[in-house]
Design a protein around this motif. Sequence first.
Motif, PDB file in Angstrom:
ATOM      1  N   PHE A  98     -12.804 -44.072 -81.884  1.00  0.00           N
ATOM      2  CA  PHE A  98     -12.796 -43.850 -80.437  1.00  0.00           C
ATOM      3  C   PHE A  98     -13.693 -42.667 -80.072  1.00  0.00           C
ATOM      4  CE2 PHE A  98      -8.234 -45.671 -79.780  1.00  0.00           C
ATOM      5  CZ  PHE A  98      -8.718 -46.941 -80.058  1.00  0.00           C
ATOM      6  N   VAL A  99     -13.663 -41.631 -80.892  1.00  0.00           N
ATOM      7  CA  VAL A  99     -14.505 -40.455 -80.622  1.00  0.00           C
ATOM      8  C   VAL A  99     -15.983 -40.839 -80.659  1.00  0.00           C
ATOM      9  CG1 VAL A  99     -15.241 -38.210 -81.527  1.00  0.00           C
ATOM     10  CG2 VAL A  99     -12.803 -38.780 -81.416  1.00  0.00           C
ATOM     11  N   PHE A 100     -16.343 -41.695 -81.598  1.00  0.00           N
ATOM     12  CA  PHE A 100     -17.733 -42.126 -81.708  1.00  0.00           C
ATOM     13  C   PHE A 100     -18.131 -43.067 -80.576  1.00  0.00           C
ATOM     14  CE2 PHE A 100     -17.593 -40.238 -85.819  1.00  0.00           C
ATOM     15  CZ  PHE A 100     -18.905 -40.064 -86.232  1.00  0.00           C
ATOM     16  N   ASP A 101     -17.188 -43.824 -80.047  1.00  0.00           N
ATOM     17  CA  ASP A 101     -17.517 -44.766 -78.967  1.00  0.00           C
ATOM     18  C   ASP A 101     -16.251 -45.102 -78.187  1.00  0.00           C
ATOM     19  OD1 ASP A 101     -18.638 -46.576 -77.251  1.00  0.00           O
ATOM     20  OD2 ASP A 101     -18.969 -48.142 -78.756  1.00  0.00           O
ATOM     21  N   GLN A 102     -16.150 -44.572 -76.987  1.00  0.00           N
ATOM     22  CA  GLN A 102     -14.952 -44.794 -76.169  1.00  0.00           C
ATOM     23  C   GLN A 102     -14.884 -46.209 -75.599  1.00  0.00           C
ATOM     24  OE1 GLN A 102     -13.881 -41.006 -73.769  1.00  0.00           O
ATOM     25  NE2 GLN A 102     -16.046 -40.768 -74.296  1.00  0.00           N
ATOM     26  N   TYR A 103     -15.937 -46.990 -75.818  1.00  0.00           N
ATOM     27  CA  TYR A 103     -15.879 -48.407 -75.453  1.00  0.00           C
ATOM     28  C   TYR A 103     -14.754 -49.092 -76.236  1.00  0.00           C
ATOM     29  CZ  TYR A 103     -18.480 -52.185 -73.116  1.00  0.00           C
ATOM     30  OH  TYR A 103     -18.878 -53.180 -72.265  1.00  0.00           O
ATOM     31  N   ARG A 104     -14.399 -48.521 -77.388  1.00  0.00           N
ATOM     32  CA  ARG A 104     -13.384 -49.131 -78.262  1.00  0.00           C
ATOM     33  C   ARG A 104     -11.954 -48.822 -77.826  1.00  0.00           C
ATOM     34  NH1 ARG A 104     -17.042 -46.562 -82.885  1.00  0.00           N
ATOM     35  NH2 ARG A 104     -18.565 -48.261 -83.151  1.00  0.00           N
ATOM     36  N   THR A 105     -11.787 -48.039 -76.775  1.00  0.00           N
ATOM     37  CA  THR A 105     -10.431 -47.657 -76.362  1.00  0.00           C
ATOM     38  C   THR A 105      -9.769 -48.805 -75.599  1.00  0.00           C
ATOM     39  OG1 THR A 105     -11.337 -46.596 -74.375  1.00  0.00           O
ATOM     40  CG2 THR A 105     -10.930 -45.186 -76.309  1.00  0.00           C
ATOM     41  N   GLN A 106      -9.631 -49.911 -76.277  1.00  0.00           N
ATOM     42  CA  GLN A 106      -9.004 -51.107 -75.704  1.00  0.00           C
ATOM     43  C   GLN A 106      -7.526 -51.135 -76.094  1.00  0.00           C
ATOM     44  OE1 GLN A 106     -10.796 -53.309 -73.771  1.00  0.00           O
ATOM     45  NE2 GLN A 106     -12.744 -52.222 -74.080  1.00  0.00           N
ATOM     46  N   HIS A 301     -16.954 -58.994 -76.573  1.00  0.00           N
ATOM     47  CA  HIS A 301     -15.712 -59.735 -76.339  1.00  0.00           C
ATOM     48  C   HIS A 301     -14.581 -58.865 -75.774  1.00  0.00           C
ATOM     49  CE1 HIS A 301     -17.118 -63.503 -78.122  1.00  0.00           C
ATOM     50  NE2 HIS A 301     -17.693 -62.760 -79.056  1.00  0.00           N
ATOM     51  N   VAL A 302     -14.931 -57.796 -75.109  1.00  0.00           N
ATOM     52  CA  VAL A 302     -13.932 -56.957 -74.443  1.00  0.00           C
ATOM     53  C   VAL A 302     -14.491 -56.524 -73.095  1.00  0.00           C
ATOM     54  CG1 VAL A 302     -12.822 -56.085 -76.540  1.00  0.00           C
ATOM     55  CG2 VAL A 302     -14.793 -54.873 -75.599  1.00  0.00           C
ATOM     56  N   PRO A 303     -13.621 -56.226 -72.139  1.00  0.00           N
ATOM     57  CA  PRO A 303     -14.109 -55.726 -70.847  1.00  0.00           C
ATOM     58  C   PRO A 303     -14.583 -54.285 -70.965  1.00  0.00           C
ATOM     59  CG  PRO A 303     -11.715 -55.671 -70.892  1.00  0.00           C
ATOM     60  CD  PRO A 303     -12.149 -56.335 -72.170  1.00  0.00           C
ATOM     61  N   PHE A 304     -15.365 -53.850 -70.004  1.00  0.00           N
ATOM     62  CA  PHE A 304     -15.722 -52.441 -69.955  1.00  0.00           C
ATOM     63  C   PHE A 304     -14.465 -51.641 -69.645  1.00  0.00           C
ATOM     64  CE2 PHE A 304     -17.217 -48.493 -68.174  1.00  0.00           C
ATOM     65  CZ  PHE A 304     -18.332 -48.196 -68.945  1.00  0.00           C
ATOM     66  N   PRO A 305     -14.231 -50.535 -70.352  1.00  0.00           N
ATOM     67  CA  PRO A 305     -13.048 -49.707 -70.069  1.00  0.00           C
ATOM     68  C   PRO A 305     -13.253 -48.894 -68.792  1.00  0.00           C
ATOM     69  CG  PRO A 305     -14.344 -48.717 -71.824  1.00  0.00           C
ATOM     70  CD  PRO A 305     -15.012 -50.020 -71.500  1.00  0.00           C
ATOM     71  N   ASN A 306     -12.899 -49.474 -67.677  1.00  0.00           N
ATOM     72  CA  ASN A 306     -13.236 -48.897 -66.367  1.00  0.00           C
ATOM     73  C   ASN A 306     -12.448 -47.636 -66.052  1.00  0.00           C
ATOM     74  OD1 ASN A 306     -14.463 -51.513 -66.283  1.00  0.00           O
ATOM     75  ND2 ASN A 306     -14.572 -51.322 -64.078  1.00  0.00           N
ATOM     76  N   GLU A 307     -12.846 -46.547 -66.683  1.00  0.00           N
ATOM     77  CA  GLU A 307     -12.335 -45.225 -66.345  1.00  0.00           C
ATOM     78  C   GLU A 307     -13.438 -44.464 -65.618  1.00  0.00           C
ATOM     79  OE1 GLU A 307      -9.303 -45.019 -66.949  1.00  0.00           O
ATOM     80  OE2 GLU A 307      -8.997 -46.420 -68.605  1.00  0.00           O
TER      81      GLU A 307
END
Length: 490
Positions: A98-106, A301-307
Amino acid sequence: METATKSENTDALQGAQPLVLGLPPVRYRLLVVAVIAQTATILITWPLWQVRDMPVHMPLIDLPQIPFGWWMLATLVLVLVRPQMGLAVHAASLLVAFVFDQYRTQPQFIANTVLMLATVENVGVVIVRWFLASLWLWAGTHKLLSPDWFSFGSWYMVKSLHVNPEDFQMLFAYGVSLGEIAVGLLAIFRPRWAAIPCVMMHVGIVIFLSPLFYSHNESVMPWNLATAVIGSWVMWNAPSIRPQFRWEWVVAVLLLVYPAGFYLGLVDHGIASVLYSNHLPEGMITTKEDATKITGWGDLHVPFPNERRLLTLYFQRSSQPGDKLHLSEPRPWLGDKYYVLNNEGGLVEQTREQFVQGSDDEVFGMEVESRRIRFLLARAGVKMLRRDEQTTIYAVEIPPERYRPELLEMLAGLPNLEQINLAGCEVTDDDLMRLPLLPKLVGIGLANTPVTNDAIETLLKQPQMMVIEYQQSNMTLDAILEFEKQRPVD
């Protein structure tokens, strides 16, 4: 002395059975279910765990990117071989990823890891019981609080069931949200009673998301299947109805309360159980070439983490100086934000007027359209035009037979409008006062309407209004000429 929990007693009774790598057989089999679910989820989203060019990585700390896919799978093998140690390594690795890429915070990656805790540690049954109670309770509550859920969100879901949404939308919308809340309340007050609804709900979600119906977001299917199995076991084996120890009270209260922080912008929606409510911030990036809404999916295959922070970070890492970002915020107390990227790659906040006007060095900013308003206007029979499939709506026409004054107020959700055609509508001077400020509106069609010269004062408030089609209305040519004199000259 504190009495042993029910799960501990159960494990003691199973002590006569041979343990599987330190765990009772049932718990080890459930651990295998969770590991399979996490493995499948990672494989479905495999490009998300690799080094890529687009979409850009969104690191918490700017570090050289490294691939995580094979390492994450290796940690899951370790979970099967050394459950306690493996879970700790897997959870730590997930956080590092997650630290390397917050796109993975699914949410599915986090939830699968939490489910493993229930199988590996005795206290895990207690923690996961309150985790699931919070998940279900807030998933339903967020939907009840979302106007988007009660418009396009539930409408298209009902449509995928091959029934008429007109007849079943509200039943479905309230049924899903209240059903989730009901299961959450059962998990709090009568956990054993929640075991069967848990299975029914999560298996039902998988069937609904399959190609048979909604055909959407396959990456959450393994998580839902694992929750159906492990969640029902957790509920059935919940040690007691009420928390027994002080630490359990703390865990219960914390897990049940913290998702409310989402509405204050303090908690990410991915860990606040904001699921399918569509009540999230959105971003639109305007460049010299086009305007693009920030979305996800594709190969990841995941949505953008809209924060909010991730929308702005993505903008900074993917845009050029002079590009602009509109951050649309459905939580009114947080408010929309407008930014331009400076030459150093920093964000410069602008007013809405500065954002949409542009300059020689800046583009003319485009704003996020409201999906809910688009849906409601379409349902009301309003015709909406785009220059091509990917662009925003630039013109609307309201047929005379479908005209209602409140439709004018709804046009605030289409902030990039340039033209409005009300020809033949029974629109009055007072009605036009309901027209919101539309910073790009240049023309309005009022031919064959009852409007008078008094409407011109209202239309002058539109900063870019240049053209009024007034034939067969009660406006006069002299008033129109006076209006044109008061318009800015390029």
